[in-house]
Design an enzyme around this catalytic site. Structure first.
Site, mmCIF file in Angstrom:
data_model
loop_
_atom_site.group_PDB
_atom_site.id
_atom_site.type_symbol
_atom_site.label_atom_id
_atom_site.label_comp_id
_atom_site.label_asym_id
_atom_site.label_seq_id
_atom_site.Cartn_x
_atom_site.Cartn_y
_atom_site.Cartn_z
ATOM 1 N N LYS A 279 1.763 10.431 -5.980
ATOM 2 C CA LYS A 279 1.937 11.764 -5.395
ATOM 3 C C LYS A 279 3.095 11.820 -4.410
ATOM 4 C CE LYS A 279 -1.915 11.115 -2.110
ATOM 5 N NZ LYS A 279 -2.712 10.107 -2.818
ATOM 6 N N GLU B 255 -10.226 5.310 8.204
ATOM 7 C CA GLU B 255 -9.002 6.006 8.628
ATOM 8 C C GLU B 255 -9.452 7.168 9.499
ATOM 9 O OE1 GLU B 255 -6.421 7.178 5.470
ATOM 10 O OE2 GLU B 255 -4.795 7.726 6.830
ATOM 11 N N HIS C 204 0.846 -1.197 0.000
ATOM 12 C CA HIS C 204 0.000 0.000 0.000
ATOM 13 C C HIS C 204 0.877 1.240 0.000
ATOM 14 C CE1 HIS C 204 -3.723 2.204 1.784
ATOM 15 N NE2 HIS C 204 -2.814 3.118 1.490
ATOM 16 N N HIS D 187 -9.297 1.795 1.203
ATOM 17 C CA HIS D 187 -8.904 2.554 2.388
ATOM 18 C C HIS D 187 -10.137 2.559 3.296
ATOM 19 C CE1 HIS D 187 -5.706 4.004 -0.183
ATOM 20 N NE2 HIS D 187 -5.199 4.754 0.774
ATOM 21 N N ASP E 266 2.568 3.490 2.795
ATOM 22 C CA ASP E 266 1.597 4.565 2.544
ATOM 23 C C ASP E 266 2.263 5.786 1.905
ATOM 24 O OD1 ASP E 266 -1.031 5.284 2.380
ATOM 25 O OD2 ASP E 266 -1.278 5.837 4.463
ATOM 26 N N ASN E 267 1.919 6.982 2.325
ATOM 27 C CA ASN E 267 2.361 8.201 1.635
ATOM 28 C C ASN E 267 3.822 8.531 1.919
ATOM 29 O OD1 ASN E 267 -0.606 8.297 2.469
ATOM 30 N ND2 ASN E 267 -0.513 9.707 0.747
ATOM 31 N N HIS F 3 1.554 5.262 -2.333
ATOM 32 C CA HIS F 3 0.954 6.236 -3.256
ATOM 33 C C HIS F 3 2.050 6.864 -4.112
ATOM 34 C CE1 HIS F 3 -3.061 6.252 -1.309
ATOM 35 N NE2 HIS F 3 -2.343 5.877 -0.268
HETATM 36 ZN ZN LIG Z 1 -3.185 5.110 1.462
#
Ligand SMILES: [Zn+2]
Length: 387
Positions: A86, A183, A81, A180, A280-281, A83
């Site tokens: 971005k 959250e 998972h 998702h 994640d990010n 991203h």
């Molecule tokens: Zn995410």
């Protein structure tokens, strides 16, 4: 790199006395140490793992030897998972994100044979009720996707309808699902239970992966257990994003956070759910740090979620468990497989997790990767990145 790790240029060589987790091997190779590691010799031949045997048990003839002297060797990491569309936009976060399909296609081509990318779209579940939006999503996945449909669930009034639409599309196309979920620090956020019940009711046969599930940790014990039982029954895999959740959850100006933000991962695992952690990010408005490094994700997760004692029980959370969720043949070192592995200097888990392992050697098809960590200034020329 210093002498103990200098790899020969030969196509055939042996890594001797490597520490490999027993659970990362297809069959037992001698006794396991306190941490669950076996001491093995690994013969690499022409890009593949030719043989794995208990240390000293087999004579590999004239193959050059690399004495690892009990250093830990890991299978490749799997990040379920993240991203990448971005990542590293922190300095231009007010600008819109670029066109996703073309960015993805370019990334996938550039990283072919080095990283296997699976892509899922992301949009709020209420957009599933917008026919033209869903037609666009279906067309985009047909053209660029990897058979995975994704969305973000919120406790919107028409949540069930939105989920039903997504399930129906995935069933019609034979796609997997990636959500998702919840959250949120609001215990009333319970879309995970609704999603799991729907998967059971529809007998959805394809894999489902859900991420975050933060509010589950804050629900009453009974309620949480009912949800966990439904997730287990639906055979849903759960990925925790500990760094991003620690950063975003329980954040209030002027108030020290009281909660680590992560889901009830231990309880899910105890119920037999396939659980894992992911990055994640990365340096974007959702998480200011990170470097798409699963070694960092692992060491931070061990601290945040207590993924230790025994450490080995949780080691699959960065390799075998996400590989299973993604249908990838990764997460193990096995004879006949590609000689892909990570060499470290550590000899036990505290040594492995104390340092960032910046000096690790990543071996792909028998050869050490020579890739350098990119400099931040390589981003400066990108569109919209103001100095
Ligand atoms: Zn995410």
């Amino acid at each position: 790199m210093t002498a103990p790790f200098a790899l020969p240029s030969a196509k055939r060589y042996a890594l001797t006395q490597a520490r490999v987790l027993g659970r990362s091997l297809p069959k037992p190779e001698g006794p396991l140490d306190f941490d669950g590691f076996a001491s093995v010799d690994i013969l690499v031949d022409d890009g593949a793992i030719a043989k794995i045997a208990p240390a000293g048990a087999v004579d590999f003839g004239d193959a050059p030897r690399v004495a690892l002297s009990g250093r830990i060797v890991l299978p490749l990491f799997v990040d379920a998972h993240t991203h990448i569309d971005k990542g590293h936009i922190w300095r231009r976060k007010r600008n819109p994100v670029g066109d996703f399909p073309s960015a993805l296609a370019a990334a996938r081509e550039r990283w072919r044979d080095r990283i296997t990318l699976q892509a899922a779209p992301i949009f709020s579940v209420d957009f599933a009720l917008d026919r033209s939006h869903m037609a666009d999503v279906e067309a985009m996945l047909d053209a660029h996707g990897t058979g995975i449909l994704g969305a973000v669930t919120y406790m919107v009034p028409r949540l069930r309808e939105g989920l039903k639409t997504l399930f129906e599309l995935a069933e019609r196309k034979g796609w997997e699902l990636d959500f998702h979920v919840d959250e949120s620090a609001d215990p009333a956020a319970c879309s995970l239970k609704i999603l799991a019940d729907m998967a059971i009711e529809r007998r959805f046969a394809r894999p489902i992966l859900v991420g975050h599930c933060c509010s589950l940790a804050l629900q009453e014990d009974d309620e949480r257990q009912k949800t966990i039982d439904a997730v287990a029954r639906a055979r849903i895999s759960v990925v925790s994003l500990p760094m991003c959740n620690l950063f975003l959850q329980d954040r209030h100006p002027g108030r020290t956070p009281r909660w680590r933000g992560v889901t009830a991962l231990h309880e899910l695992k105890a119920a037999g759910v396939n659980v894992m952690i992911a990055s994640d990010n990365t340096r974007d408005p959702f998480y200011a740090f990170g470097d798409l490094d699963m070694m960092e994700t692992w060491r931070e997760a061990v601290r945040i979620l207590h993924l230790d004692y025994p450490f080995a029980d949780w080691a699959p959370a960065v390799a075998a468990a996400p590989a299973r969720a993604m249908g990838l043949d990764l997460g193990q070192l096995r004879p006949g497989g590609r000689a892909d592995m990570i060499l470290t200097r550590a000899r036990d888990f505290p040594e492995l997790l104390a340092r960032p392992q910046s000096d690790r050697i990543v071996i792909r098809s028998g050869e050490p990767s020579t890739a350098e960590l990119p400099d931040y200034d390589e981003l400066d020329g990108l569109k919209g990145l103001a100095p």
